[in-house]
Write a protein that holds these residues in place. Structure first.
Motif, mmCIF file in Angstrom:
data_model
loop_
_atom_site.group_PDB
_atom_site.id
_atom_site.type_symbol
_atom_site.label_atom_id
_atom_site.label_comp_id
_atom_site.label_asym_id
_atom_site.label_seq_id
_atom_site.Cartn_x
_atom_site.Cartn_y
_atom_site.Cartn_z
ATOM 1 N N LYS A 125 0.810 -1.267 -0.360
ATOM 2 C CA LYS A 125 0.010 0.322 -0.225
ATOM 3 C C LYS A 125 0.714 1.173 0.044
ATOM 4 N N GLU A 126 2.046 1.304 0.394
ATOM 5 C CA GLU A 126 3.312 2.337 1.110
ATOM 6 C C GLU A 126 3.238 2.316 -0.580
ATOM 7 N N MET A 127 4.310 1.642 -1.101
ATOM 8 C CA MET A 127 4.527 1.694 -2.620
ATOM 9 C C MET A 127 3.646 2.133 -3.441
ATOM 10 N N THR A 128 2.276 2.237 -3.255
ATOM 11 C CA THR A 128 1.273 2.067 -4.663
ATOM 12 C C THR A 128 1.034 3.510 -3.855
ATOM 13 N N LYS A 129 1.852 4.090 -3.018
ATOM 14 C CA LYS A 129 1.222 6.051 -2.751
ATOM 15 C C LYS A 129 2.938 6.767 -3.394
ATOM 16 N N ILE A 130 4.303 5.867 -2.811
ATOM 17 C CA ILE A 130 5.787 6.449 -3.362
ATOM 18 C C ILE A 130 5.119 6.159 -4.689
ATOM 19 N N ILE A 131 4.112 5.462 -6.070
ATOM 20 C CA ILE A 131 4.093 5.566 -7.254
ATOM 21 C C ILE A 131 3.928 6.741 -7.839
ATOM 22 N N ASN A 132 2.591 6.631 -7.010
ATOM 23 C CA ASN A 132 1.586 7.860 -7.308
ATOM 24 C C ASN A 132 2.426 8.862 -7.049
ATOM 25 N N LYS A 162 3.468 0.463 -12.863
ATOM 26 C CA LYS A 162 1.662 0.082 -12.556
ATOM 27 C C LYS A 162 2.137 -0.665 -11.304
ATOM 28 N N PRO A 163 0.991 0.367 -10.250
ATOM 29 C CA PRO A 163 1.546 -0.796 -9.426
ATOM 30 C C PRO A 163 0.175 -1.987 -8.939
ATOM 31 N N ASP A 164 -0.769 -2.164 -10.176
ATOM 32 C CA ASP A 164 -1.464 -3.575 -10.087
ATOM 33 C C ASP A 164 -0.564 -4.569 -11.485
ATOM 34 N N ALA A 165 1.168 -4.482 -11.485
ATOM 35 C CA ALA A 165 1.622 -4.936 -11.578
ATOM 36 C C ALA A 165 2.576 -5.516 -11.125
ATOM 37 N N ILE A 166 2.523 -5.192 -10.173
ATOM 38 C CA ILE A 166 3.771 -5.425 -8.899
ATOM 39 C C ILE A 166 2.917 -6.149 -7.667
ATOM 40 N N GLU A 167 3.871 -7.424 -7.012
ATOM 41 C CA GLU A 167 3.166 -8.476 -5.625
ATOM 42 C C GLU A 167 4.206 -8.391 -4.914
ATOM 43 N N LEU A 168 3.612 -8.395 -3.945
ATOM 44 C CA LEU A 168 5.069 -9.013 -2.750
ATOM 45 C C LEU A 168 4.920 -9.879 -2.719
ATOM 46 N N GLU A 169 4.848 -11.214 -2.853
ATOM 47 C CA GLU A 169 4.438 -12.700 -2.913
ATOM 48 C C GLU A 169 5.269 -13.991 -1.445
ATOM 49 N N SER A 170 6.413 -13.314 -0.620
ATOM 50 C CA SER A 170 6.728 -13.977 0.291
ATOM 51 C C SER A 170 8.249 -13.446 1.216
ATOM 52 N N VAL A 171 8.042 -14.191 2.350
ATOM 53 C CA VAL A 171 9.830 -13.495 3.357
ATOM 54 C C VAL A 171 10.375 -14.747 3.948
ATOM 55 N N ALA A 172 11.681 -14.867 3.856
ATOM 56 C CA ALA A 172 12.405 -15.736 3.772
ATOM 57 C C ALA A 172 13.545 -15.257 4.795
ATOM 58 N N ILE A 182 12.944 -9.698 1.955
ATOM 59 C CA ILE A 182 10.999 -9.708 0.734
ATOM 60 C C ILE A 182 11.296 -9.792 -0.224
ATOM 61 N N TYR A 183 10.569 -11.512 -0.953
ATOM 62 C CA TYR A 183 10.429 -11.572 -2.387
ATOM 63 C C TYR A 183 9.101 -11.126 -3.074
ATOM 64 N N ALA A 184 9.553 -10.344 -4.306
ATOM 65 C CA ALA A 184 7.997 -9.531 -4.550
ATOM 66 C C ALA A 184 8.590 -9.892 -6.255
ATOM 67 N N THR A 185 7.562 -10.041 -7.627
ATOM 68 C CA THR A 185 7.810 -9.719 -8.468
ATOM 69 C C THR A 185 6.662 -8.093 -9.275
ATOM 70 N N ALA A 186 7.386 -8.039 -10.341
ATOM 71 C CA ALA A 186 6.985 -6.696 -11.665
ATOM 72 C C ALA A 186 7.376 -7.409 -12.959
ATOM 73 N N TRP A 187 5.885 -6.104 -13.403
ATOM 74 C CA TRP A 187 5.881 -6.580 -14.857
ATOM 75 C C TRP A 187 5.586 -5.127 -15.410
ATOM 76 N N GLU A 188 5.109 -5.524 -16.876
ATOM 77 C CA GLU A 188 5.340 -4.044 -17.574
ATOM 78 C C GLU A 188 3.662 -4.351 -17.879
ATOM 79 N N THR A 189 2.873 -4.637 -16.941
ATOM 80 C CA THR A 189 1.685 -4.923 -17.318
ATOM 81 C C THR A 189 0.696 -5.667 -16.549
ATOM 82 N N PRO A 190 -0.395 -5.491 -16.331
ATOM 83 C CA PRO A 190 -1.256 -6.493 -15.277
ATOM 84 C C PRO A 190 -1.486 -7.777 -15.822
ATOM 85 N N GLU A 191 -1.807 -7.457 -17.220
ATOM 86 C CA GLU A 191 -1.852 -9.118 -17.221
ATOM 87 C C GLU A 191 -0.233 -10.094 -17.653
#
Length: 600
Positions: A72-79, A143-153, A169-178
């Motif tokens: 949620k905080e990442m989305t604020k920073i992006i915006n 694009k916030p909806d093309a980013i997801e935080l996946e897990s902690v190890a 913290i593992y995460a993934t990020a892509w060009e588009t939500p698709e």
């Protein structure tokens, strides 16, 4: 030979734009973490295949709830549309700034940076980190909806178990939500095919904490699977003039000093076993073998060879041991003890090209029988500026040229992997792409002029002079453990008939048919068909469901009608229900399918 099927594949998407997206997203995530958790210290945050991670030293463990707050905080920073600013500073200035914000891990990272000036990337005037980039120009490009935080190890600083334990913290990020949706679909498919889960469900192997991580224990069914693969390759090798050998699991350190493993590979070897402290200090002891080649060399050296004896093809399913870090282990695909379908060919220089192409032909034949089609050939050559290799430039040039000639003669699609060579010679590696797009190295073939020199190998040439042979190292399977892990996932546990640990299961409807079913089972076993009889006493529907769950290729139902007509009611995974077929015909069809590596 025509180019093999499946050799022309696209590489995984590691585009520059995705690198920029993931570098930038990792910085946004680290900024969000430090905003929400002021005591958290950042360490490293690289992009990786399919995403990125960042390691943090934080007093309290991150929870699932924390990940949601961070996103949620990442989305604020992006915006906020913060510009991403690259700055070059001197080493002294970077040191001053790091000390000012009390980030000790960054100081260690700074010490490892050998080039100047030092590059720093800023998110507006809010946050910065040491980084080489590349990055996007503005956070709004994410694009916030093309980013997801996946897990902690958990992760150790520098991968060293003696140092601080961090949270990754593992995460993934892509060009588009698709693209993210497609990644999540593939990830779900990977979980469905996970060989660790399927291996347990199918009863193939287990791991034991008391034995230790990275050391699989093979059950009877798993052992059948291994033995089937071994027997298959041994038969193919016999056809091609290979000779089987067996070598010990340990050897003197001196053997590996001569080969160069002790100097170049010591960190990956298990510690030395010595009689006492004096022997340990003198490095007079034994180690578990990390590779089989020095042993096969000793067999070659045991007598003087003539050119008439060459090529000499020695083959062994040899178990080797490598001290992988605990955090790098993963099911069967990364273990500490694994079996290599190893062979070493000793050839004259004139025989090299033909023998190398024969090795490639064997590897392609193996892949065809295993139904592995999606692979590419990588020419794994040395990085000339690196000091991790042994031998002369001339020897390396000759070896690399031999591999290049082979793939060009065979018309194989290929690409170069500079820096991927073994320390003693270049390789032709077969990179397999699995059902969900991941890539794995399977078979390999290597040309080696260096170990024959180091061990002073000779043969008597036709003119009576002593000459050096050339070695070809080859392993069509690679690691047997890794191959089985990949096959489980490629087939989703649904093995082809010839490879299945249990090929046929007989299902008697009532106790009246058990005696007949046992007789049929004995007939099948006499024909080398792997068969089981379900004597659970369950209702027929439950027996069928159990066989389907265990992915048995052929089920044969036997009721009163089948008993009377000496037949079996056949149901297969490949073709569905086939109806009643005579016992002798079933046996003949199963044997034929096994022999031809096809399904019933």
């Amino acid at each position: 030979m025509a180019a093999p099927e499946g050799m022309n594949l696209p590489r995984p998407d590691n585009s520059e734009n995705l690198k920029k997206i993931r570098h930038t997203a990792s910085h946004v995530m680290a900024m969000a973490v430090q905003k929400l958790f002021p005591k958290a210290q950042v360490t490293i945050g690289p992009w990786i295949e399919n995403g990125f991670y960042y390691d943090f030293d934080n007093p309290d463990p991150f929870t699932e709830k924390d990940l949601k707050a961070i996103k949620k905080e990442m989305t604020k920073i992006i915006n906020r549309k913060l510009p991403v600013i690259r700055e070059e500073v001197s080493r002294e200035e970077a040191d001053r700034r790091i000390r000012a914000i009390n980030e000790p891990y960054k100081l260690e990272i700074l010490e490892d940076i050998k080039t100047e000036p030092i590059t720093i990337y800023h998110l507006g005037d809010q946050w910065w980190d040491l980084c080489a980039g590349p990055h996007l120009e503005n956070t709004s490009e994410l694009k916030p909806d093309a980013i997801e935080l996946e897990s902690v190890a958990g992760a150790y600083w520098r991968g060293d178990e003696t140092k601080a334990q961090l949270q990754r913290i593992y995460a993934t990020a892509w060009e588009t939500p698709e693209q993210l949706d497609e990644y999540k679909r593939r990830k779900a498919e990977a979980l469905r095919r996970d060989h660790r889960k399927l291996g347990k469900e199918l009863g193939l192997f287990v791991f034991s904490d008391q034995v230790g991580p990275g050391l699989p224990l093979w059950t009877p069914k798993g052992t059948l699977l291994r033995s089937t693969l071994e027997d298959f390759l041994k038969q193919e090798q016999v056809k091609r003039g290979y000779l089987g050998v067996v070598t010990p699991h340990i050897a003197r350190i001196d053997l590996f000093k001569t080969s160069g493993h002790w100097q170049k590979y010591k960190e990956d070897m298990f510690p030395m076993m010595a009689d006492d402290e004096a022997a340990r200090l003198a490095e007079q002891g034994f180690v578990l073998k990390p590779m089989n080649c020095p042993f096969h060399i000793q067999i070659y050296k045991s007598e003087l060879r003539s050119y008439r004896d060459l090529p000499l093809r020695l083959a062994e399913f040899g178990t080797v041991y490598r001290y992988e870090q605990s955090g790098e282990l993963g099911g069967l695909t990364r273990v500490r003890g694994f079996t290599v379908d190893d062979s070493h060919l000793f050839v004259t220089p004139e025989q090299l090209d033909e023998e190398f192409m024969r090795v490639v032909d064997l590897t392609l034949s193996v892949f065809k029988s295993l139904q592995l089609k999606n692979f590419r050939a990588r020419l794994s050559f040395r990085e000339p500026s690196s000091d991790k290799y042994i031998g002369s430039d001339e020897a390396w040039d000759k070896a690399e040229s031999a591999i290049r000639r082979a793939v060009e003669t065979l018309g194989m699609e290929h690409f170069e992997g500079i820096g991927e060579a073994a320390f003693y010679g270049p390789k032709l590696d077969f990179i397999f792409q699995d059902a969900i797009g991941r890539e794995w190295q399977l078979g390999t073939a290597q040309v080696d002029y260096n170990l024959p020199d180091r061990f002073e190998l000779e043969y008597v040439a036709e003119d009576g002079t002593r000459k050096r042979p050339v070695m070809i190292h080859r392993a069509p399977f690679g690691s047997l453990e890794r191959l089985i892990g990949i096959l489980i996932e490629e087939y989703a546990g649904d093995f082809p008939l010839w490879l299945a640990p249990v090929q046929v299961r007989l299902l008697p409807v009532t106790a009246d048919q058990v005696g007949f079913v046992q007789e049929v089972a004995n007939q099948m076993r006499s024909q080398n068909i792997r068969v089981e009889v379900d004597q659970s006493g369950e209702r027929l529907g439950k027996m069928i469901r159990n066989a389907e769950k265990e992915k048995i290729p052929v089920m044969a139902v036997v009721g009163a009608k089948e008993l009377e007509s000496n037949s079996l009611n056949i149901r297969t995974r490949a073709s569905g229900e086939l109806g009643a077929i005579g016992v002798s015909e079933v046996i003949e069809k199963v044997r034929g399918a096994i022999a031809n590596y096809t399904n019933f």
